[in-house]
Design an enzyme around this catalytic site. Structure first.
Site, PDB file in Angstrom:
ATOM      1  N   HIS A 185       0.806  -1.224  -0.009  1.00 28.95           N
ATOM      2  CA  HIS A 185       0.010   0.008   0.128  1.00 28.95           C
ATOM      3  C   HIS A 185       0.861   1.403   0.189  1.00 28.95           C
ATOM      4  O   HIS A 185       1.997   1.176   0.496  1.00 28.95           O
ATOM      5  CB  HIS A 185      -0.727  -0.042   1.311  1.00 28.95           C
ATOM      6  CG  HIS A 185      -1.904   1.245   1.439  1.00 28.95           C
ATOM      7  ND1 HIS A 185      -1.691   2.277   1.716  1.00 28.95           N
ATOM      8  CD2 HIS A 185      -3.246   0.940   1.459  1.00 28.95           C
ATOM      9  CE1 HIS A 185      -2.927   3.048   1.808  1.00 28.95           C
ATOM     10  NE2 HIS A 185      -3.746   2.157   1.798  1.00 28.95           N
TER      11      HIS A 185
ATOM     12  N   ASP B  79       3.217  -4.336   8.293  1.00 28.55           N
ATOM     13  CA  ASP B  79       2.316  -3.502   8.215  1.00 28.55           C
ATOM     14  C   ASP B  79       0.879  -4.389   8.274  1.00 28.55           C
ATOM     15  O   ASP B  79       0.617  -5.374   7.204  1.00 28.55           O
ATOM     16  CB  ASP B  79       1.931  -3.003   6.692  1.00 28.55           C
ATOM     17  CG  ASP B  79       0.678  -2.251   6.421  1.00 28.55           C
ATOM     18  OD1 ASP B  79      -0.290  -2.520   7.089  1.00 28.55           O
ATOM     19  OD2 ASP B  79       0.540  -1.719   5.225  1.00 28.55           O
TER      20      ASP B  79
ATOM     21  N   GLN C 172      -4.207  -4.962   6.920  1.00 28.44           N
ATOM     22  CA  GLN C 172      -5.237  -6.106   6.625  1.00 28.44           C
ATOM     23  C   GLN C 172      -5.365  -7.343   7.355  1.00 28.44           C
ATOM     24  O   GLN C 172      -6.003  -8.221   7.048  1.00 28.44           O
ATOM     25  CB  GLN C 172      -4.978  -6.214   5.346  1.00 28.44           C
ATOM     26  CG  GLN C 172      -5.348  -5.020   4.456  1.00 28.44           C
ATOM     27  CD  GLN C 172      -6.622  -4.361   4.408  1.00 28.44           C
ATOM     28  OE1 GLN C 172      -7.738  -5.170   4.645  1.00 28.44           O
ATOM     29  NE2 GLN C 172      -6.879  -3.334   4.135  1.00 28.44           N
TER      30      GLN C 172
ATOM     31  N   LYS D  89     -10.409  -0.459  10.923  1.00 32.07           N
ATOM     32  CA  LYS D  89     -10.432  -1.578   9.915  1.00 32.07           C
ATOM     33  C   LYS D  89     -10.907  -2.742  10.897  1.00 32.07           C
ATOM     34  O   LYS D  89     -10.898  -4.017  10.328  1.00 32.07           O
ATOM     35  CB  LYS D  89      -9.071  -1.848   9.217  1.00 32.07           C
ATOM     36  CG  LYS D  89      -8.858  -0.855   8.243  1.00 32.07           C
ATOM     37  CD  LYS D  89      -7.674  -1.246   7.438  1.00 32.07           C
ATOM     38  CE  LYS D  89      -7.068  -0.045   6.723  1.00 32.07           C
ATOM     39  NZ  LYS D  89      -7.836   0.275   5.271  1.00 32.07           N
TER      40      LYS D  89
ATOM     41  N   CYS E 275      -4.653   2.355  -3.503  1.00 33.34           N
ATOM     42  CA  CYS E 275      -3.540   2.948  -2.991  1.00 33.34           C
ATOM     43  C   CYS E 275      -2.323   1.934  -3.126  1.00 33.34           C
ATOM     44  O   CYS E 275      -1.363   1.776  -2.516  1.00 33.34           O
ATOM     45  CB  CYS E 275      -3.661   3.233  -1.625  1.00 33.34           C
ATOM     46  SG  CYS E 275      -4.793   4.649  -1.295  1.00 33.34           S
TER      47      CYS E 275
HETATM   48  N1  PLP Z   1      -1.842  -0.664   4.682  1.00 27.17           N
HETATM   49  C1  PLP Z   1      -2.638  -1.301   4.091  1.00 27.17           C
HETATM   50  C2  PLP Z   1      -2.090  -2.991   3.782  1.00 27.17           C
HETATM   51  C3  PLP Z   1      -3.978  -0.888   3.845  1.00 27.17           C
HETATM   52  O1  PLP Z   1      -4.571  -1.660   3.503  1.00 27.17           O
HETATM   53  C4  PLP Z   1      -4.029   0.571   4.517  1.00 27.17           C
HETATM   54  C5  PLP Z   1      -5.440   1.057   4.106  1.00 27.17           C
HETATM   55  O2  PLP Z   1      -6.187   0.384   3.439  1.00 27.17           O
HETATM   56  C6  PLP Z   1      -2.903   1.239   4.935  1.00 27.17           C
HETATM   57  C7  PLP Z   1      -1.869   0.572   5.218  1.00 27.17           C
HETATM   58  C8  PLP Z   1      -3.427   2.562   5.595  1.00 27.17           C
HETATM   59  O3  PLP Z   1      -4.441   2.487   6.707  1.00 27.17           O
HETATM   60  P1  PLP Z   1      -4.941   3.718   7.139  1.00 27.17           P
HETATM   61  O4  PLP Z   1      -5.609   4.450   5.964  1.00 27.17           O
HETATM   62  O5  PLP Z   1      -5.874   3.292   8.171  1.00 27.17           O
HETATM   63  O6  PLP Z   1      -3.827   4.827   7.987  1.00 27.17           O
END
Ligand code: PLP
Length: 407
Positions: free
Chosen positions: A123, A200, A203, A226, A364
């Site tokens: 992401h 990270d 998900q 999430k 993203c």
């Molecule tokens: N990393 C992953 C794999 C994501 O799916 C997301 C959000 O969709 C993020 C990071 C960023 O999360 P946040 O927008 O809650 O900071």
């Protein structure tokens, strides 16, 4: 607890909303989940009965909110099996946690010529902060490649480790394909090269047991929104030996030890990374969300979502012209697809008119889209309250899209 999806649905007020007069089918859980009564009530309760700034007051209300806030930190630590709650830093979410790392870890440990490794499936939140760090410090960002299915090519990743590698920052689960990376094995290999690892877990945390000691990672980032929690709260987990050394990210009140007009010393972690008034209501709401999840049990959540994902994959594959993006045996509850040559936005718009909320676009993850040679996908992602009827509605909707948009 007996798994009764209708009972779970009844706990989420938004699920009774009608969209264009139709029952809402919410399949955008990878972007954000809905919130159960217990979380909403907890937030209301804090504002109605206890609201007061934390860490500063001697008065009764401030002591209550401070206790609730610090108990929330303990609750998070327990949920991820951290050794200590001092390893839990509250942030605004995964993005801020990774930005904190790119600044504080970068300023403390990285120098010109050093290297950071990420993968091609990240992401943007786990890519752009590292690009900026590498630009700032004249470092090199190394990219672990993925294959045609979207899976990491592990031997290629392992070849990237060298004596200049300062950190591997990698996703546990792809937000586009749902592919689950073999994270324990990867951490093991990184540690064999003395490279710390940031995961990270945006998900993975909502869907599977994520135990930082079992994984043996050095850092982990995730978002409350999430995982049935409030928006604007997230976590950076970090081993204390790193957190206590790392320079602060933001500065101001609440993170200082002693301030003179000339110089400031800082509190130890985690408070040194929590400048200003924290989102204590968010943290308390996140603890309520964790209670909610643990009460159901992550094994049950995973089983339910696995069933829905397999059902959705089977239904989508049975429609001629539908292409699933990303294939792996080990996947989470995310399915990305394209319907013939229909643009994902058009597909999403038609589904929306049927009351079905899916996400469309690059999610993203533009480099991953480039890898697949596409500009975007339609993404359905499942949560505890989704049913096979939701999936049936999606499949019917996709058939309709096909009739309307494909030759
Ligand atoms: N990393 C992953 C794999 C994501 O799916 C997301 C959000 O969709 C993020 C990071 C960023 O999360 P946040 O927008 O809650 O900071």
């Amino acid at each position: 607890m007996i798994f009764d999806v209708n009972f779970f649905r009844s706990q989420f007020p938004i699920l009774s909303e009608k969209i264009y007069g139709k029952q809402l089918v919410y399949l955008d859980n990878g972007a954000t989940t809905q919130k159960p009564h217990s979380v909403l009530e907890k937030i209301m309760d804090v504002y109605e009965r206890y609201n007061s700034n934390v860490h500063r007051g001697v008065h009764h209300l401030s002591n209550i909110t401070t206790d609730l806030h610090e108990n929330a930190r303990k609750r998070v630590a327990e949920h991820i099996n951290a050794i200590s709650d001092r390893e839990v830093v509250f942030t605004r979410g995964t993005t801020e946690s990774i930005n904190l790392m790119a600044y504080s870890f970068g300023e403390t440990y990285c120098h010109e010529g050093d290297e950071i490794i990420v993968s091609a499936m990240e992401h943007h939140a786990n890519l752009v902060p590292w690009q900026l760090l590498c630009e700032r410090k004249k470092m090199k960002l190394r990219i672990a490649p993925i294959d045609a299915n979207g899976c990491l090519i592990l031997p290629e990743l392992y070849k990237l480790f060298n004596e200049r590698t300062k950190l591997l920052s990698i996703t546990h689960v792809s937000n586009v394909t749902g592919i689950v990376n073999p994270i324990e094995e990867i951490v093991n290999e990184a540690h064999a090269h003395h490279v710390p690892v940031l995961i990270d877990a945006a998900q993975s945390m909502p869907h599977m047991i994520v135990d930082v000691q079992a994984i043996d990672c050095d850092f982990m980032a995730f978002s409350g929104h999430k995982m049935y929690g409030p928006n604007g709260i997230g976590v950076l987990y970090g081993r204390r030996r790193f957190l206590d050394e790392m320079v602060p990210y933001q500065s101001g009140g609440a993170m200082i030890d002693k301030v003179t007009l000339e110089k400031t010393t800082f509190l130890p972690a985690p408070l040194r990374f929590e400048a200003g008034t924290p989102d204590y209501v968010g943290a308390i709401g996140l603890a309520a969300a964790i209670d909610y999840i643990d009460n159901i049990g992550k094994e049950s959540i995973r089983d339910h979502e696995k069933h829905l994902t397999e059902y959705a994959l089977e239904g989508l594959r049975s429609i001629d012209g539908v292409r699933i993006i990303g294939e792996s045996e080990n996947r989470s509850s995310v399915v990305s697809f394209l319907v013939g040559d229909a643009h994902p936005y058009d597909t999403g718009m038609i589904l929306d008119k049927m009351g079905i909320a899916v996400r469309t676009g690059h999610h993203c993850a533009q480099p991953l889209m480039t890898h697949f040679g596409i500009t975007g996908t339609v993404r359905a992602s499942f949560a505890i309250y989704n049913t096979t009827s939701d999936v049936d509605a999606l499949i019917d909707g996709v058939k309709r899209v096909k009739t309307m948009l494909c030759k």
